[in-house]
Design a protein around this motif. Structure first.
Motif, short mmCIF file in Angstrom:
data_model
loop_
_atom_site.label_atom_id
_atom_site.label_comp_id
_atom_site.label_asym_id
_atom_site.label_seq_id
_atom_site.Cartn_x
_atom_site.Cartn_y
_atom_site.Cartn_z
N PHE A 1 0.83 -1.21 0.00
CA PHE A 1 0.00 0.00 0.00
C PHE A 1 0.87 1.26 0.00
O PHE A 1 0.63 2.20 -0.76
N LEU A 2 1.91 1.28 0.85
CA LEU A 2 2.79 2.45 0.92
C LEU A 2 3.59 2.60 -0.37
O LEU A 2 3.82 3.73 -0.83
N ALA A 3 4.02 1.48 -0.96
CA ALA A 3 4.77 1.54 -2.21
C ALA A 3 3.90 2.13 -3.32
O ALA A 3 4.36 2.98 -4.10
N TYR A 4 2.66 1.70 -3.39
CA TYR A 4 1.75 2.23 -4.41
C TYR A 4 1.51 3.73 -4.18
O TYR A 4 1.52 4.52 -5.13
N SER A 5 1.30 4.11 -2.92
CA SER A 5 1.05 5.52 -2.60
C SER A 5 2.24 6.39 -2.99
O SER A 5 2.08 7.47 -3.57
N ASN A 6 3.45 5.92 -2.68
CA ASN A 6 4.64 6.70 -3.01
C ASN A 6 4.92 6.72 -4.51
O ASN A 6 5.43 7.71 -5.04
N TYR A 7 4.58 5.63 -5.19
CA TYR A 7 4.72 5.61 -6.66
C TYR A 7 3.79 6.64 -7.29
O TYR A 7 4.21 7.41 -8.18
N GLU A 8 2.54 6.68 -6.82
CA GLU A 8 1.60 7.67 -7.34
C GLU A 8 2.05 9.08 -6.99
O GLU A 8 1.92 10.01 -7.80
N ASP A 9 2.59 9.25 -5.78
CA ASP A 9 3.09 10.56 -5.36
C ASP A 9 4.24 11.01 -6.27
O ASP A 9 4.31 12.17 -6.67
N HIS A 10 5.12 10.07 -6.60
CA HIS A 10 6.26 10.39 -7.47
C HIS A 10 5.78 10.77 -8.87
O HIS A 10 6.32 11.68 -9.50
N ARG A 11 4.77 10.08 -9.35
CA ARG A 11 4.21 10.39 -10.68
C ARG A 11 3.59 11.78 -10.72
O ARG A 11 3.57 12.44 -11.77
N ASN A 12 3.07 12.24 -9.58
CA ASN A 12 2.34 13.51 -9.54
C ASN A 12 3.19 14.68 -9.04
O ASN A 12 2.65 15.74 -8.72
N ILE A 13 4.50 14.49 -8.97
CA ILE A 13 5.37 15.56 -8.47
C ILE A 13 5.24 16.82 -9.32
O ILE A 13 5.13 17.93 -8.78
N GLN A 14 5.24 16.67 -10.64
CA GLN A 14 5.15 17.84 -11.49
C GLN A 14 3.84 18.59 -11.30
O GLN A 14 3.82 19.82 -11.26
N TYR A 15 2.74 17.83 -11.12
CA TYR A 15 1.44 18.46 -10.87
C TYR A 15 1.47 19.23 -9.54
O TYR A 15 1.00 20.37 -9.45
N ARG A 16 2.04 18.62 -8.49
CA ARG A 16 2.11 19.28 -7.19
C ARG A 16 3.01 20.52 -7.25
O ARG A 16 2.72 21.53 -6.60
#
Length: 287
Positions: free
Chosen positions: A192-207
């Protein structure tokens, strides 16, 4: 799904499955108690955010905890983010204190009070792990953002969270080597944490873009609250996005533009750089 005064309260589908499974295994009351503990934990985040004037968009209960989604406007700074993050574990500490007082006074069922203390302790300590999107990870990210450019903060905290999650998954699989069963709880949490951090990494540019949009709307009185402007010295040929990646969250910046001969061409406020970037026009020192 319930909408309470603009805040959406919902259960993740996997959480519903876990609840149904607990009924079949006779563990429903224990899970219901943990549900209440986690929900109060999330209410702590939401209450702190509302007290500081932020909008709480939603509270969702997940199989391994909960998440309160808080609107991140230009008033959110590191200190407020830390207070909101710590307000959740604080509720667990308060519940532990109440349970201990009840035990000392001889009130209530002893084993049940011990279960409440243990559940709160586990949830509080787990959430304080320095891994996103847990509370400890948010506190760590906010602290790092005080000293490191915001883009680098987002990048490296998400990478560190992903690495820690993969290590957790690996640790959960280690018993296989000795022909033992996997540590299923640890494995599921790690995934669960790996998926959350993967999604977070994908959305860095948006953030980061959202961060820039909020920065472009900073008013003069807010600039004064950031203290003395921090200079950024940049060559006139340096891309605008490279310059903006040097912006720090708690600082206001003036960009000193130098030519190839090392002479000062212009001093540009950060808003001009951001607006020029979004307008896709020439750099502001050519205007």
């Amino acid at each position: 799904m319930i909408n309470f005064r603009g805040t959406v309260l919902s259960l993740h589908p996997l959480f519903v499955i876990v609840m149904l499974a607990s009924v079949m295994t006779g563990r429903f009351f224990e899970l219901l108690t943990l549900f209440a503990i986690v929900f109060i934990h999330e209410l702590g985040h939401a209450g702190a955010a509302l007290a500081m004037g932020f909008k709480v968009r939603s509270i969702q209960m997940l199989p391994f905890g909960g998440v309160a989604v808080i609107e991140d406007d230009r008033r959110m700074n590191a200190a407020r983010e830390i207070i909101i993050a710590l307000a959740g574990p604080l509720q667990n500490v308060i519940m532990i204190g109440i349970a201990l007082l009840c035990q000392a006074a001889g009130w209530g069922d002893g084993p049940f009070l011990s279960y409440i203390i243990q559940g709160n302790l586990i949830i509080a300590l787990f959430n304080l792990l320095p891994v996103l999107p847990l509370d400890g990870g948010k506190v760590l990210q906010a602290l790092i953002s005080l000293f490191v450019p915001y883009h680098a903060t987002l990048l490296w905290t998400s990478r560190a969270g992903l690495i820690c999650s993969l290590l957790m998954i690996g640790y959960g699989l280690v018993p296989i080597l000795s022909n033992e069963g996997v540590k299923l709880n640890l494995l599921m949490i790690g995934l669960f944490l790996a998926y959350s951090n993967y999604e977070d990494h994908r959305n860095i540019q948006y953030r980061f873009i959202r961060f820039l949009v909020n920065r472009s709307q900073i008013q003069e009185h807010q600039q004064e609250g950031m203290g003395t402007a921090q200079p950024i010295v940049a060559d006139s040929s340096k891309p605008l996005d490279d310059i903006m990646r040097l912006f720090k969250r708690e600082k206001y910046h003036l960009i000193y533009v130098m030519n190839r001969q090392g002479s000062l061409m212009a001093v540009v406020p950060e808003q001009h750089v951001i607006s020029s970037y979004f307008a896709s026009s020439r750099p502001p020192w050519y205007a």
